[in-house]
Design a protein around this motif. Sequence first.
Motif, PDB file in Angstrom:
ATOM      1  N   THR A 106     -14.900  52.589  52.104  1.00  0.00           N
ATOM      2  CA  THR A 106     -14.566  51.167  52.080  1.00  0.00           C
ATOM      3  C   THR A 106     -13.083  50.966  52.372  1.00  0.00           C
ATOM      4  O   THR A 106     -12.688  50.055  53.119  1.00  0.00           O
ATOM      5  N   ALA A 151     -11.472  49.085  55.720  1.00  0.00           N
ATOM      6  CA  ALA A 151     -10.550  47.955  55.551  1.00  0.00           C
ATOM      7  C   ALA A 151      -9.224  48.217  56.256  1.00  0.00           C
ATOM      8  O   ALA A 151      -8.682  47.345  56.957  1.00  0.00           O
ATOM      9  N   GLN A 152      -8.679  49.415  56.086  1.00  0.00           N
ATOM     10  CA  GLN A 152      -7.407  49.738  56.726  1.00  0.00           C
ATOM     11  C   GLN A 152      -7.566  49.820  58.244  1.00  0.00           C
ATOM     12  O   GLN A 152      -6.666  49.410  58.992  1.00  0.00           O
ATOM     13  N   ARG A 200      -7.534  46.329  59.550  1.00  0.00           N
ATOM     14  CA  ARG A 200      -6.170  45.790  59.559  1.00  0.00           C
ATOM     15  C   ARG A 200      -5.378  46.308  60.750  1.00  0.00           C
ATOM     16  O   ARG A 200      -4.637  45.557  61.399  1.00  0.00           O
TER      17      ARG A 200
END
Length: 231
Positions: free
Chosen positions: A72, A76-77, A80
């Motif tokens: 997860t 997410a990173q 980004r």
Amino acid sequence: MGIAEVNSTAIKALAGEIGFDQVGIIGPEHANGPPWTRSVLVLAMATLDPAFDHEMYIEYDGRRRWHKFVYTILEAQGARLAHALREEGLRAESLTFEDSFGCIDLRVAAVQAGLGVRGLNEVVVTPKYGPRVRFTALFTDAELARDHPLQDYYCVNCTRCWGACPTGAIGPRGFDRSRCIAEFAPTPEMAERQREMLTFPTPATRLQCRACLDSCPVGERQGVFYFDVIP
């Protein structure tokens, strides 16, 4: 957050700002990415605390869901970083765990990108963190300088993981996945063994076995400290 010039050094620095610990770059021939891909970023995050390897298998309201903490974070990173590159006018698409099997072999990609070498247990062993890392990838249309495989090998005189494995899945004949209790999709017999041998901190959560990872002496002196959020 941004980059003054689109090159491999600047993009690696940006990935570090977002939270990745290692970045390597390979060509599109090593992956099945979007047709506009010119470079593939192989992104790594160190998993020095066992908490990263907790898995949740939860069923409710007739639905089944699987989550793993570290994946997860990686997703997410990666999202980004892809967003940041698109803000710079580039095309960029990050990888999800579900898509990874069809798009890229992350262990092969990590070796090709010079992030580590394959160990006796078939995972990637990195110089700084040992095998305690997880990977993701990002596809971009930026033409970036490539990295190259390492010329090292860390397992020549070491068999520590053989003795650490609780089921004998690693030994002189190599790695036997059918005996590995870290298996994601176990047979009924392996699922029963997992219930007996793994730690379950909650009814729906288990700690994936990482005995071979934690036994590896490469990177074992890497310091890990708890930081107090209260001054």
